[in-house]
Design a protein around this motif. Structure first.
Motif, short mmCIF file in Angstrom:
data_model
loop_
_atom_site.label_atom_id
_atom_site.label_comp_id
_atom_site.label_asym_id
_atom_site.label_seq_id
_atom_site.Cartn_x
_atom_site.Cartn_y
_atom_site.Cartn_z
N THR A 125 0.86 -1.18 0.00
CA THR A 125 0.00 0.00 0.00
C THR A 125 0.90 1.23 0.00
N ARG A 126 0.31 2.38 -0.21
CA ARG A 126 1.07 3.62 -0.15
C ARG A 126 1.73 3.77 1.22
N GLN A 127 0.99 3.49 2.29
CA GLN A 127 1.52 3.66 3.64
C GLN A 127 2.65 2.68 3.92
N GLN A 128 2.54 1.44 3.44
CA GLN A 128 3.62 0.47 3.63
C GLN A 128 4.90 0.95 2.95
N ASP A 145 16.64 -8.11 -12.46
CA ASP A 145 15.36 -8.69 -12.88
C ASP A 145 14.51 -9.00 -11.66
N ASP A 146 13.23 -8.70 -11.75
CA ASP A 146 12.23 -9.04 -10.74
C ASP A 146 12.43 -8.35 -9.39
N SER A 147 13.23 -7.30 -9.32
CA SER A 147 13.37 -6.57 -8.05
C SER A 147 12.21 -5.60 -7.90
N ARG A 148 11.94 -5.17 -6.66
CA ARG A 148 10.82 -4.29 -6.35
C ARG A 148 11.30 -3.20 -5.41
N PHE A 149 10.78 -1.98 -5.63
CA PHE A 149 11.23 -0.83 -4.85
C PHE A 149 10.08 0.09 -4.50
N CYS A 150 10.23 0.77 -3.38
CA CYS A 150 9.38 1.89 -3.02
C CYS A 150 10.24 3.13 -3.21
N ALA A 151 9.63 4.23 -3.65
CA ALA A 151 10.39 5.46 -3.88
C ALA A 151 9.57 6.67 -3.47
N ARG A 152 10.27 7.72 -3.03
CA ARG A 152 9.63 9.00 -2.72
C ARG A 152 10.09 9.98 -3.79
N THR A 153 9.11 10.68 -4.41
CA THR A 153 9.42 11.62 -5.49
C THR A 153 9.80 12.99 -4.93
N ALA A 154 10.22 13.88 -5.80
CA ALA A 154 10.59 15.23 -5.39
C ALA A 154 9.40 15.97 -4.77
N ALA A 155 8.18 15.65 -5.21
CA ALA A 155 6.98 16.29 -4.67
C ALA A 155 6.41 15.52 -3.49
N GLU A 156 7.23 14.61 -2.92
CA GLU A 156 6.86 13.83 -1.73
C GLU A 156 5.73 12.82 -1.98
N ARG A 157 5.51 12.45 -3.24
CA ARG A 157 4.57 11.36 -3.53
C ARG A 157 5.32 10.05 -3.30
N ALA A 175 9.59 -1.51 -15.91
CA ALA A 175 8.98 -1.70 -14.59
C ALA A 175 7.52 -1.29 -14.64
N ASP A 176 6.69 -2.00 -13.89
CA ASP A 176 5.31 -1.57 -13.66
C ASP A 176 5.39 -0.58 -12.51
N VAL A 177 4.96 0.66 -12.75
CA VAL A 177 5.08 1.72 -11.76
C VAL A 177 3.70 2.19 -11.32
N THR A 178 3.53 2.34 -10.03
CA THR A 178 2.32 2.92 -9.44
C THR A 178 2.74 4.12 -8.63
N VAL A 179 2.10 5.26 -8.86
CA VAL A 179 2.36 6.47 -8.09
C VAL A 179 1.05 6.85 -7.41
N TRP A 180 1.13 7.03 -6.10
CA TRP A 180 -0.05 7.41 -5.32
C TRP A 180 -0.13 8.92 -5.15
#
Length: 185
Positions: A125-128, A145-157, A175-180
């Protein structure tokens, strides 16, 4: 699901059940697309909830699409292809003995950890992701290959990247990317 000199973020639309998107497999040395949305393939650009489960306002998806990983601004809708890492949300350094993922302003002068490796099989989830970055965030991580990451953008998303296999034709990872969306305070 996750070189200073290399490639372009080529964006592709999320596949819908009607047709599969065509992926731009241009060589990274072929030049950089010009302007916002460059490298975008036609298709739906509406945000989606990849998990299909109802989400709270804190987990509202801003957008979700496959993205070729080089330099990209994940705060733009759709993500914007950049010519350098200067304002990139995430970028990959290719051409070294180990490909490396960087967060905003990655490299020698990074001062704020903004990426973290996601170890679970299920999409977070976004919170996780936000919690993981807060507790285990770093400036750089090896990408494979097949690695997964969480990232914080410059706008704090907060974003989640599920890397697929390395594409030899383009010299990049897809990569399949989801931005909340950032939750209202």
């Amino acid at each position: 699901m996750a070189a200073l000199i290399a490639g372009v973020f080529a964006l592709v639309a999320s596949p819908d059940n009607a047709s599969a998107p065509k992926v731009d497999t241009a060589s990274p040395s072929a030049g950089l697309p010009a302007g916002p949305g460059a490298g975008t393939v036609s298709g739906s650009s509406a945000p989606s909830d990849p998990g299909g489960a109802p989400s709270s306002s804190a987990d509202k998806v801003r957008w979700a699409h496959p993205v070729r990983l080089t330099f990209v601004d994940l705060d733009s809708v759709p993500a914007q292809v950049l010519s350098s890492n200067d304002k990139a949300s995430v970028w990959v350094n290719y051409g070294t003995s180990e490909n490396v993922l960087y967060g905003p302003n990655g490299g020698f002068f990074t001062t704020k950890p903004s990426i973290a490796a996601w170890q679970e099989a299920a999409q977070p989830t976004r919170q996780q992701c936000a919690d993981l970055i807060s507790t285990q965030g770093t400036e750089t991580l090896p990408i494979a290959d097949d690695s997964r990451f969480c990232a914080r953008t410059a706008a704090e998303r907060v974003a989640y990247l599920a890397v697929k296999k390395f594409d030899r034709a383009s010299g990049t990872y897809l990569a399949d990317v989801t931005v909340w969306e950032t939750p209202e305070r």
